[in-house]
Design a protein around this motif. Structure first.
Motif, PDB file in Angstrom:
ATOM      1  N   VAL A 129       0.837  -1.203   0.000  1.00 25.90           N
ATOM      2  CA  VAL A 129       0.000   0.000   0.000  1.00 25.90           C
ATOM      3  C   VAL A 129       0.868   1.248   0.000  1.00 25.90           C
ATOM      4  N   ALA A 130       1.904   1.264   0.848  1.00 24.11           N
ATOM      5  CA  ALA A 130       2.781   2.433   0.899  1.00 24.11           C
ATOM      6  C   ALA A 130       3.484   2.665  -0.429  1.00 24.11           C
ATOM      7  N   LEU A 131       3.759   1.593  -1.162  1.00 26.24           N
ATOM      8  CA  LEU A 131       4.442   1.716  -2.438  1.00 26.24           C
ATOM      9  C   LEU A 131       3.519   2.222  -3.541  1.00 26.24           C
ATOM     10  N   TYR A 132       2.294   1.668  -3.623  1.00 19.09           N
ATOM     11  CA  TYR A 132       1.421   1.958  -4.762  1.00 19.09           C
ATOM     12  C   TYR A 132       0.443   3.105  -4.536  1.00 19.09           C
ATOM     13  N   GLU A 133       0.057   3.358  -3.289  1.00 14.11           N
ATOM     14  CA  GLU A 133      -0.917   4.412  -3.055  1.00 14.11           C
ATOM     15  C   GLU A 133      -0.305   5.805  -3.084  1.00 14.11           C
ATOM     16  N   LEU A 134       0.984   5.916  -2.856  1.00  9.59           N
ATOM     17  CA  LEU A 134       1.617   7.227  -2.763  1.00  9.59           C
ATOM     18  C   LEU A 134       2.440   7.510  -4.011  1.00  9.59           C
ATOM     19  N   PRO A 135       2.545   8.776  -4.415  1.00  9.83           N
ATOM     20  CA  PRO A 135       3.464   9.121  -5.511  1.00  9.83           C
ATOM     21  C   PRO A 135       4.900   8.778  -5.123  1.00  9.83           C
ATOM     22  N   GLU A 168      -5.167  -0.506  -9.007  1.00  5.33           N
ATOM     23  CA  GLU A 168      -5.126   0.901  -9.415  1.00  5.33           C
ATOM     24  C   GLU A 168      -3.805   1.223 -10.105  1.00  5.33           C
ATOM     25  N   ASP A 169      -2.723   0.658  -9.597  1.00  2.00           N
ATOM     26  CA  ASP A 169      -1.423   0.894 -10.234  1.00  2.00           C
ATOM     27  C   ASP A 169      -1.373   0.255 -11.617  1.00  2.00           C
TER      28      ASP A 169
END
Length: 690
Positions: A129-135, A168-169
């Protein structure tokens, strides 16, 4: 027998007691995992002092507060990038520390690795989540915050959120998002702000008289009886227009300041003076206390010297007779206090060491990158040998070397041999290159003010754009006066020749048109070309070559947009075919007024080009290429040729949200770059018509 055994034991203990120094001397230095375990034993959250420009050590309280959200024992290591062995490092630290919990490794990009030992925590899902949800430029603190939030939600919700983030990614097709802007983005913001701040108010002032005159003609008509005399309103109207222009300018300036209010280029908080000096103090203290032949090995980094190599290096340093030698096995990173400049780092350490460090040979060996740098202060060695002639095999090692220790032990031994053989000078020399002070991280990370830089060229472009729009609107109002009976001037009649002369060679079109826009425009352009062609043909004023060209354009445009043919644009026509139909129709309209030229290379929908200019055609290509451009595009290209690629035509792709450059679109459209004749041939081959 028992007495003999006791005697042997006593002798053994006595021997051990008699030589405590030799026993300790052979003990190896703590390994990196052991050193990190000791740091976590003292505090479960450890923030390195080696990344003050990206992760100041003063942010440790914030990391500790976030770690408490996980509701399980959490051990956090904030370190420079450890490469592919991050998971093994956490396992080794756990083994040395001997405590179960959630172990997290954070680097300058965010959460790099996380593993749960003996506790229930969705570490993998939280990392996802930290990798894909954030820019990608969100920063380590925000990444760790998102990670702890997901851990606190529990395994079930974490798994759902991770799967949604992956999907989403995947839907984004790898497109990189940005949370912060860079100096180039700020230049673009300044440029756009300048255009709006000059262009829009000028349009308000310039167009208002024309709009008022048009409205009067619409209400009263030409030749209507004048109204009763009254106080003049022209001065009042002008004051209102000037006031409106000032208000619009103020609104644009205020809105731009709010929308483009970012002041820094990334997420890193500004470091304190303590953050910037912490590592220098640590290394200087280690070298100062190292005794003869000091070698300081950074405890946070991989230990690249084994005990034998360290002992041999110390012996070589002790025998060196030109002056003291100080060796620091410390990473050199662009995010550190010196900006990755070894000379600046050495100078800072030397000043901290006081009188002991006034002269000597300083060696900085990077255990992560493998480079070796040498700086001398007041020693009898040729300074040029150290500064410019140090062999690459010593400074950088072998290009094909893949060893984890970069063979630093062997290369440091080679360095000492090189220094031993260096010619002795008559007087001490210094090899320091005399570099300036390290750049201020606050100033280095700051963005230029919005109203500076490209803002001023933007003002000029905005004025030119306002004049261009003013001319277009004035021309349209003139056409309306001819076409609308209520606005027509006296003794002015409409005729086919007037219709033909009103044909334009400059067309409006956005760089990213939608499918619906292309369908509407294709229908309108086909109707306009047919109407103007018929009007000109009735007068028998067209040369044979012009008539042939216009007919070819109309015929091929119809083949693309109306294959039935039923007089209507096909609903299933692709964006590329519709765009090609618009290009052909507008080329035909241009041919009617003698503008049979190559299309605008940036956007063929703009119609015939009016000249050739040097411009940056694609975002991924930094070169300037000479291309034909229309009058509209030439305005921007003349001022900002490197922004010309922002005007390039793109079409809707097969996937939702995808945009495809027109020269990569399927069908005959890419042939527009080679001229209208080539486009006509490609369309007929495409449609199977000879």
């Amino acid at each position: 027998m028992l007495a003999t055994l006791c005697s042997l034991l006593l002798l053994g203990f006595g021997a051990a007691a008699a030589h405590p120094a030799s026993a300790s001397a052979t003990e190896p230095a703590p390994t990196q995992p052991a050193a990190l375990a000791d740091l976590l034993r003292a505090d479960p959250v450890y923030v390195t002092d080696q990344l003050p420009r990206d992760i100041p050590r003063s942010t440790a309280p914030q990391f500790k507060k976030l770690a408490q959200r996980t509701k399980v024992p959490t051990y956090v290591l904030v370190l420079p990038d450890q490469g592919v062995g991050a998971d093994r490092l956490l396992a080794a630290v756990h083994d040395r520390l001997g405590r179960d919990g959630l172990y997290v490794l954070v680097d300058d990009m965010g959460v790099a690795e996380a593993t749960a030992f003996g506790v229930r925590a969705p570490a993998d899902d939280a990392s996802t989540v930290a990798l894909y949800e954030l820019p990608y430029d969100a920063g380590p603190l925000l990444s760790f915050e998102r990670f702890t939030d997901v851990i606190a939600q529990g395994s079930e919700k974490a798994a759902e959120r991770a799967e949604a983030a992956r999907q989403e990614d995947a839907a984004a097709h790898g497109e990189e998002e940005k949370l912060h802007i860079d100096p180039v983005d700020r230049d673009n913001q300044s440029f756009v702000t300048g255009i709006a701040l000059s262009g829009v108010p000028l349009l308000v002032i310039g167009l208002s008289p024309y709009v008022r005159r048009w409205w009067r003609r619409r209400v009263t008509g030409v030749g209507a009886a004048p109204k009763a005399a009254g106080p003049p309103r022209r001065l009042t109207a002008r004051r209102v227009e000037a006031g409106a222009a000032v208000l619009v300018a103020g609104a644009i300036a205020l809105g731009a300041s709010l929308v483009f209010g970012q002041e820094t280029a990334d997420a890193a908080p500004p470091p304190t003076a303590t953050d910037l000096s912490s590592r220098v103090d640590r290394v200087a203290d280690g070298l100062r206390k190292g005794g003869p032949g000091p070698v300081y090995s950074d405890p946070e980094s991989p230990h690249v010297l084994d005990p034998a190599q360290r002992r041999e290096l110390g012996e070589r340093i002790a025998k060196f007779d030109r002056g003291p030698v100080f060796v620091a096995l410390v990473p050199q990173l662009t995010e550190d206090e010196s900006g990755g400049e070894p000379e600046l780092f050495v100078e800072a350490v030397r000043q901290k060491m006081g009188a002991k460090g006034d002269h000597g040979v300083y060696v900085v060996a990077d255990p992560l990158g493998g480079s070796i740098d040498v700086v001398t202060y007041d020693v009898r060695i040729d300074a040029n040998l150290v500064a410019f002639e140090l062999p690459d095999s010593i400074r950088y090692g072998d290009d094909d070397d893949r060893s984890t220790d970069h063979r630093l032990g062997e290369r440091l031994d080679d360095l000492m041999t090189y220094l031993d053989k260096a010619p002795r000078t008559d007087r001490p020399e210094t090899s320091s290159l005399g570099m300036d002070d390290e750049p201020d991280p606050v100033e280095e990370n700051a963005l230029s003010p919005l109203f500076s830089g490209d803002f001023w060229p933007g003002l000029m472009v905005g004025a030119v754009a306002a004049a261009l729009v003013f001319g277009i609107v004035a021309a349209l109002l003139g056409i309306l006066r001819l076409a609308v009976p209520g606005l027509r001037r006296p003794r002015t009649t409409s005729s086919p020749s007037a219709t033909t002369s009103s044909a334009t060679t400059s067309f409006e079109a956005p760089p990213d048109p939608s499918h619906d826009y292309l369908r509407r425009t294709a229908r309108d352009e086909l109707d306009a070309l047919a109407r103007e062609f018929d009007a000109a043909d009735e007068q028998s004023a067209l040369a044979s070559a012009v008539r042939t060209r216009v007919w070819d354009c109309l015929d091929t445009a119809t083949l693309l947009a109306d294959r039935d043919p039923d007089g209507h644009v096909d609903d299933d026509a692709t964006p590329a075919d519709l765009a090609a139909a618009v290009v052909l129709a507008r080329a035909g309209r241009g041919a009617l007024v003698g503008a049979d030229k190559t299309c605008c290379a940036l956007n063929p929908l703009h119609g015939p080009a009016t000249g050739w200019r040097d411009a940056r055609y694609a975002a991924e290509d930094q070169r300037l290429r000479t291309i034909p451009v229309c009058a509209q595009c030439r305005v921007l290209v003349a001022v900002q040729p490197r922004l010309a690629h922002t005007l390039r035509l793109t079409l809707p792709g097969a996937r939702r949200g995808e945009r495809v450059p027109y020269e990569e679109a399927p069908g005959p459209l890419p042939a527009a770059r080679d001229g209208i004749s080539q486009l006509i041939r490609q369309v007929r081959e495409y449609a199977g018509v000879q």
